[in-house]
Write a protein that holds these residues in place. Sequence first.
Motif, PDB file in Angstrom:
ATOM      1  N   ASP A 421       0.905  -1.419   0.223  1.00 26.65           N
ATOM      2  CA  ASP A 421       0.014  -0.008  -0.021  1.00 26.65           C
ATOM      3  C   ASP A 421       0.867   1.104  -0.239  1.00 26.65           C
ATOM      4  O   ASP A 421       0.611   2.388  -0.768  1.00 26.65           O
ATOM      5  N   ASP A 422       1.950   1.218   0.768  1.00 32.50           N
ATOM      6  CA  ASP A 422       2.825   2.529   0.846  1.00 32.50           C
ATOM      7  C   ASP A 422       3.573   2.811  -0.447  1.00 32.50           C
ATOM      8  O   ASP A 422       3.633   3.747  -0.896  1.00 32.50           O
ATOM      9  N   LEU A 423       3.815   1.704  -1.135  1.00 30.29           N
ATOM     10  CA  LEU A 423       4.618   1.443  -2.466  1.00 30.29           C
ATOM     11  C   LEU A 423       3.646   2.235  -3.525  1.00 30.29           C
ATOM     12  O   LEU A 423       3.909   2.955  -4.323  1.00 30.29           O
ATOM     13  N   VAL A 424       2.325   1.733  -3.351  1.00 28.62           N
ATOM     14  CA  VAL A 424       1.283   2.046  -4.682  1.00 28.62           C
ATOM     15  C   VAL A 424       1.185   3.464  -4.167  1.00 28.62           C
ATOM     16  O   VAL A 424       1.002   4.384  -5.225  1.00 28.62           O
ATOM     17  N   GLN A 425       1.146   4.030  -3.171  1.00 27.35           N
ATOM     18  CA  GLN A 425       0.936   5.519  -2.748  1.00 27.35           C
ATOM     19  C   GLN A 425       1.847   6.208  -3.240  1.00 27.35           C
ATOM     20  O   GLN A 425       1.742   7.361  -3.992  1.00 27.35           O
ATOM     21  N   ASP A 426       3.424   5.811  -3.239  1.00 23.92           N
ATOM     22  CA  ASP A 426       4.272   6.613  -3.574  1.00 23.92           C
ATOM     23  C   ASP A 426       4.306   6.567  -5.039  1.00 23.92           C
ATOM     24  O   ASP A 426       4.835   7.711  -5.700  1.00 23.92           O
ATOM     25  N   ILE A 427       4.046   5.691  -5.703  1.00 29.65           N
ATOM     26  CA  ILE A 427       4.041   5.620  -7.104  1.00 29.65           C
ATOM     27  C   ILE A 427       3.045   6.446  -7.587  1.00 29.65           C
ATOM     28  O   ILE A 427       3.419   7.203  -8.844  1.00 29.65           O
ATOM     29  N   GLN A 428       1.888   6.684  -7.242  1.00 35.52           N
ATOM     30  CA  GLN A 428       0.802   7.502  -7.610  1.00 35.52           C
ATOM     31  C   GLN A 428       1.171   9.052  -7.551  1.00 35.52           C
ATOM     32  O   GLN A 428       0.969   9.744  -8.292  1.00 35.52           O
ATOM     33  N   LYS A 429       2.016   9.362  -6.351  1.00 34.35           N
ATOM     34  CA  LYS A 429       2.371  10.451  -6.181  1.00 34.35           C
ATOM     35  C   LYS A 429       3.671  11.084  -6.879  1.00 34.35           C
ATOM     36  O   LYS A 429       3.829  12.331  -7.483  1.00 34.35           O
ATOM     37  N   GLY A 430       4.464  10.035  -7.281  1.00 32.38           N
ATOM     38  CA  GLY A 430       5.589  10.408  -7.957  1.00 32.38           C
ATOM     39  C   GLY A 430       6.789  10.914  -7.215  1.00 32.38           C
ATOM     40  O   GLY A 430       6.514  11.256  -5.908  1.00 32.38           O
ATOM     41  N   PRO A 431       8.006  10.902  -7.601  1.00 31.35           N
ATOM     42  CA  PRO A 431       9.199  11.412  -7.001  1.00 31.35           C
ATOM     43  C   PRO A 431       9.015  12.808  -6.480  1.00 31.35           C
ATOM     44  O   PRO A 431       8.297  13.479  -7.321  1.00 31.35           O
ATOM     45  N   LYS A 432       9.364  13.238  -5.543  1.00 37.35           N
ATOM     46  CA  LYS A 432       9.427  14.638  -5.079  1.00 37.35           C
ATOM     47  C   LYS A 432      10.338  15.579  -6.118  1.00 37.35           C
ATOM     48  O   LYS A 432      11.286  15.225  -6.569  1.00 37.35           O
ATOM     49  N   ARG A 433       9.531  16.704  -6.588  1.00 34.12           N
ATOM     50  CA  ARG A 433      10.365  17.381  -7.537  1.00 34.12           C
ATOM     51  C   ARG A 433      11.391  18.493  -6.872  1.00 34.12           C
ATOM     52  O   ARG A 433      11.286  18.799  -5.737  1.00 34.12           O
ATOM     53  N   LYS A 434      12.450  18.614  -7.519  1.00 31.76           N
ATOM     54  CA  LYS A 434      13.632  19.561  -7.267  1.00 31.76           C
ATOM     55  C   LYS A 434      13.259  20.655  -7.534  1.00 31.76           C
ATOM     56  O   LYS A 434      12.929  20.966  -8.585  1.00 31.76           O
ATOM     57  N   ILE A 435      13.897  21.547  -6.663  1.00 29.70           N
ATOM     58  CA  ILE A 435      13.752  23.072  -7.229  1.00 29.70           C
ATOM     59  C   ILE A 435      15.381  23.437  -7.663  1.00 29.70           C
ATOM     60  O   ILE A 435      16.435  23.484  -6.726  1.00 29.70           O
ATOM     61  N   ILE A 436      15.370  23.933  -8.830  1.00 28.55           N
ATOM     62  CA  ILE A 436      16.750  24.133  -9.245  1.00 28.55           C
ATOM     63  C   ILE A 436      16.954  25.573  -9.879  1.00 28.55           C
ATOM     64  O   ILE A 436      16.208  25.976 -10.724  1.00 28.55           O
ATOM     65  N   HIS A 437      17.884  26.471  -9.380  1.00 28.58           N
ATOM     66  CA  HIS A 437      17.682  27.905  -9.673  1.00 28.58           C
ATOM     67  C   HIS A 437      16.318  28.627  -9.685  1.00 28.58           C
ATOM     68  O   HIS A 437      15.914  29.379 -10.522  1.00 28.58           O
ATOM     69  N   GLY A 438      15.386  28.160  -8.597  1.00 29.17           N
ATOM     70  CA  GLY A 438      13.982  28.867  -8.404  1.00 29.17           C
ATOM     71  C   GLY A 438      13.082  28.096  -9.457  1.00 29.17           C
ATOM     72  O   GLY A 438      11.809  28.667  -9.135  1.00 29.17           O
ATOM     73  N   LEU A 439      13.449  27.310 -10.229  1.00 32.13           N
ATOM     74  CA  LEU A 439      12.569  26.585 -10.947  1.00 32.13           C
ATOM     75  C   LEU A 439      12.353  25.281 -10.723  1.00 32.13           C
ATOM     76  O   LEU A 439      13.147  24.499 -10.218  1.00 32.13           O
ATOM     77  N   GLU A 440      11.007  24.709 -10.900  1.00 33.37           N
ATOM     78  CA  GLU A 440      10.749  23.504 -10.455  1.00 33.37           C
ATOM     79  C   GLU A 440      11.246  22.336 -11.506  1.00 33.37           C
ATOM     80  O   GLU A 440      10.900  22.702 -12.786  1.00 33.37           O
TER      81      GLU A 440
END
Length: 445
Positions: A421-440
């Motif tokens: 269940d935890d793995l499915v939830q993380d797949i649905q959310k997707g990886p956390k987005r990184k902020i590079i030079h103020g841009l997502e």
Amino acid sequence: MEKPVKRIWNFIISMKVGVFLLILFAVFSVVGTVIPQESFAPDKVEALNPVWQRLGITHLYSSFFYRLLVFALCLNLASCTIHRFPKALKVFKQVPLYKTAAQIEELPVHHKMTDMQQSHFQKNLEAALKAKHFQYQLQPEEETLNGWAQKGRIGVWGSFIVHLSFLILILGTVIGHVSGFKGFFGTYEGATFPLNQIKLEEGKIQEDWTIQINSAIEKFDSQGLRDNWYTDLSIFQNGKEVKRQVLSVNHPLVYKGVTFYQSSYGQGALFFTTAQGKKVNFALQEHAQNYFQLPGTELYLIADSVMLNSGRVTVDYQVLSKDSPTPVQSGTINQGERAAIQNAGDIVLTGPVQFTELVIKKDPGVPLIWLGSALLVFGLILAFYFKSCHIWFVIEGEGQSRIVLGATSAAGLEGAQELLDDLVQDIQKGPKRKIIHGLEEDWQN
């Protein structure tokens, strides 16, 4: 012939047999702790009802049944440890096989997902597995992507290490009982005596050393508060000094596994008497903490108090006899004076002397106890916090794909379901987005 041997082996490694032996061992240990044992406290055993001695309760640790019990328990634990090792090693080295979607759907815990492109499925899945510290492997095929993931493999060693720790703990306890000892003694500076003359609470001294108390000192700090007690002690073996150290509270002397601990300190007085033409020196500690038996008599001399004044000592003394419930003589003697004791002779007070009180202990099983305890904690951590778990997955289709996931866990079905269940939830959310030079970061590209 093979079947009887196998039955015997299965009986030896049986968990029920092991639990039963552990319970018996615990019962014996409790009884041996509550009831005084001849090898540890012979004086206390003499005060018991003789029935206990006839039943063998006062010498449990040297009894044939106790030794047989320890042997059986060690055999069970050692056999279980040996029996578990190949299985644990096999599981630890085993690499999961890929499963098809149909095989995954047959698992008790599985899940299906759709409406996501294969590349997104794969990227989200890999990110989720990395975040959960899974080791994983992928196998691309035509329009499908098979894979597996696992973690917690080290947890398979938990049970093995726990069994090993119990074996080490029991061996450490037995070695301590057989070869260890513990005692307490008080003596004065300048005294020399064989180690084996010390009266023990437990065990028996095998060492043929001679102990010499070079000095005993009580020190105070600048505010007049007690700083510490210090004893300068020497150990002689075959007439040669092999160890000398000043010990104090929290700073013991250790030599060949025997430890001397500073326990206390006291004032005393030094006397001499003449018996059969020979001068005999002796010392008495204040508050009647020791006694001196006048040679050739049943008279015992004790010191009620020891008082120092300008470096000279005065002693209030009493003379006791086993034939009288009250002292047969009492008096006060000053340094340099002579006092007649009944018809047994005279004593002369020569001066003050310091007494030191030490605890002596030897427990060769302690290193094994520490090792067994550490292994027990480590084994329990592996068994409870590093549960082995596996995940299988298949991603089908290149456009709108679907993913089939299945999981197993050493924590059981509930653990596997929670993990999936935890793995499915993380797949649905997707990886956390990184902020590079103020841009997502656009993680979808």
